[in-house]
Design a protein around this motif. Structure first.
Motif, mmCIF file in Angstrom:
data_model
loop_
_atom_site.group_PDB
_atom_site.id
_atom_site.type_symbol
_atom_site.label_atom_id
_atom_site.label_comp_id
_atom_site.label_asym_id
_atom_site.label_seq_id
_atom_site.Cartn_x
_atom_site.Cartn_y
_atom_site.Cartn_z
ATOM 1 N N ASP A 124 -21.647 44.589 1.062
ATOM 2 C CA ASP A 124 -20.421 44.713 1.676
ATOM 3 C C ASP A 124 -19.058 44.793 0.931
ATOM 4 O O ASP A 124 -18.221 45.472 1.308
ATOM 5 N N ASN A 132 -15.117 51.328 3.790
ATOM 6 C CA ASN A 132 -14.575 50.851 4.660
ATOM 7 C C ASN A 132 -12.890 50.626 4.671
ATOM 8 O O ASN A 132 -12.347 50.189 5.311
ATOM 9 N N ARG A 136 -10.159 51.522 7.326
ATOM 10 C CA ARG A 136 -9.157 50.243 7.448
ATOM 11 C C ARG A 136 -7.842 50.545 7.229
ATOM 12 O O ARG A 136 -7.641 50.300 8.132
ATOM 13 N N PRO A 152 -8.093 42.507 15.872
ATOM 14 C CA PRO A 152 -8.551 41.782 14.964
ATOM 15 C C PRO A 152 -8.912 43.102 13.933
ATOM 16 O O PRO A 152 -10.354 43.580 13.661
ATOM 17 N N ALA A 154 -10.015 42.744 10.422
ATOM 18 C CA ALA A 154 -11.259 43.250 9.807
ATOM 19 C C ALA A 154 -12.818 42.968 11.011
ATOM 20 O O ALA A 154 -13.393 43.705 10.174
ATOM 21 N N VAL A 155 -12.332 42.796 12.026
ATOM 22 C CA VAL A 155 -13.705 43.081 12.493
ATOM 23 C C VAL A 155 -14.169 44.386 13.180
ATOM 24 O O VAL A 155 -15.473 44.645 13.038
ATOM 25 N N THR A 156 -12.545 44.682 13.488
ATOM 26 C CA THR A 156 -12.786 45.803 13.934
ATOM 27 C C THR A 156 -13.252 47.166 13.136
ATOM 28 O O THR A 156 -13.851 48.288 12.998
ATOM 29 N N GLU A 158 -15.207 46.266 10.338
ATOM 30 C CA GLU A 158 -16.704 45.927 10.466
ATOM 31 C C GLU A 158 -17.582 46.801 11.829
ATOM 32 O O GLU A 158 -19.005 47.412 11.233
ATOM 33 N N MET A 159 -17.386 46.830 12.546
ATOM 34 C CA MET A 159 -18.265 47.185 13.402
ATOM 35 C C MET A 159 -17.693 48.401 14.552
ATOM 36 O O MET A 159 -18.849 49.048 13.791
#
Length: 193
Positions: A124, A132, A136, A152, A154-156, A158-159
């Motif tokens: 990660d 990422n 981002r 969000p 960070a979540v977007t 990551e997914m």
């Protein structure tokens, strides 16, 4: 004195490059577990001492190889042609990422062996510095421009990163690049503001 330092630095850089190249070749061909340190040094013509002088152990060399592969994929995205519309930039970046992941062995190193050897936490961190990070930035630009909904970040990231990685694995296993891109594009369309 300065010239001698430069020569020493050139030798160091050459040794590191040889170890990284040999490591990449063997880790792709045999996997981490199947690669021995004697094979690594034999492939470079160096001594075991030279290996351990530059890398603490085989795992450290593997981590350096993985880092370099992640960096290469991110650089492909960073050097893609400029695209004005942020959503289009995400689409082009998707293609560039999947093409970069199609370099033989890269998917195995970054998405299969990397997490198994280095662990999810370290992977990660590597992804955060490279792939990422670029994703981002693209998502942030698209959100700020109003092209996609504010979610969000960070979540977007990551997914969607997981989606791209799964698409890269599918393509590596024989799925059509165009089919994978069609799915990614449909997901990106679903994010429209």
């Amino acid at each position: 004195m300065q010239q001698e330092r430069r020569r020493q630095q050139d030798r160091t850089d050459g040794t590191r490059a040889a170890l990284l190249e040999a490591g990449r070749m063997l880790f792709v061909e045999k996997g981490f577990a199947g690669t021995s340190t004697p094979e690594l040094v034999a492939a470079t013509g160096l001594t075991r001492g030279a290996l351990y002088h530059h890398y603490a152990d085989k795992r450290a060399l593997f981590a350096a190889v993985v880092e370099r592969e992640a960096q290469a994929a991110a650089e492909a995205i960073e050097t893609m042609p400029s695209v004005n519309a942020p959503l289009d930039a995400l689409r082009v970046g998707s293609r560039v990422y999947l093409e970069a992941m199609s370099v033989p062995g890269r998917t195995r190193l970054l998405l299969l062996d990397g997490p198994a050897v280095l662990g999810l936490s370290e992977m990660d961190e590597i992804h955060a510095r490279h792939g990422n990070r670029t994703l981002r930035q693209g998502l942030e630009a698209a959100m700020e421009s109003g092209a996609i909904r504010r979610l969000p970040l960070a979540v977007t990231t990551e997914m969607l990163g997981a989606l791209f990685d799964r698409a890269a694995l599918s393509v590596a296993q024989g799925a059509s690049l165009e089919d994978a891109l069609a799915v990614v594009s449909a997901v990106l369309d679903g994010l429209r503001a």
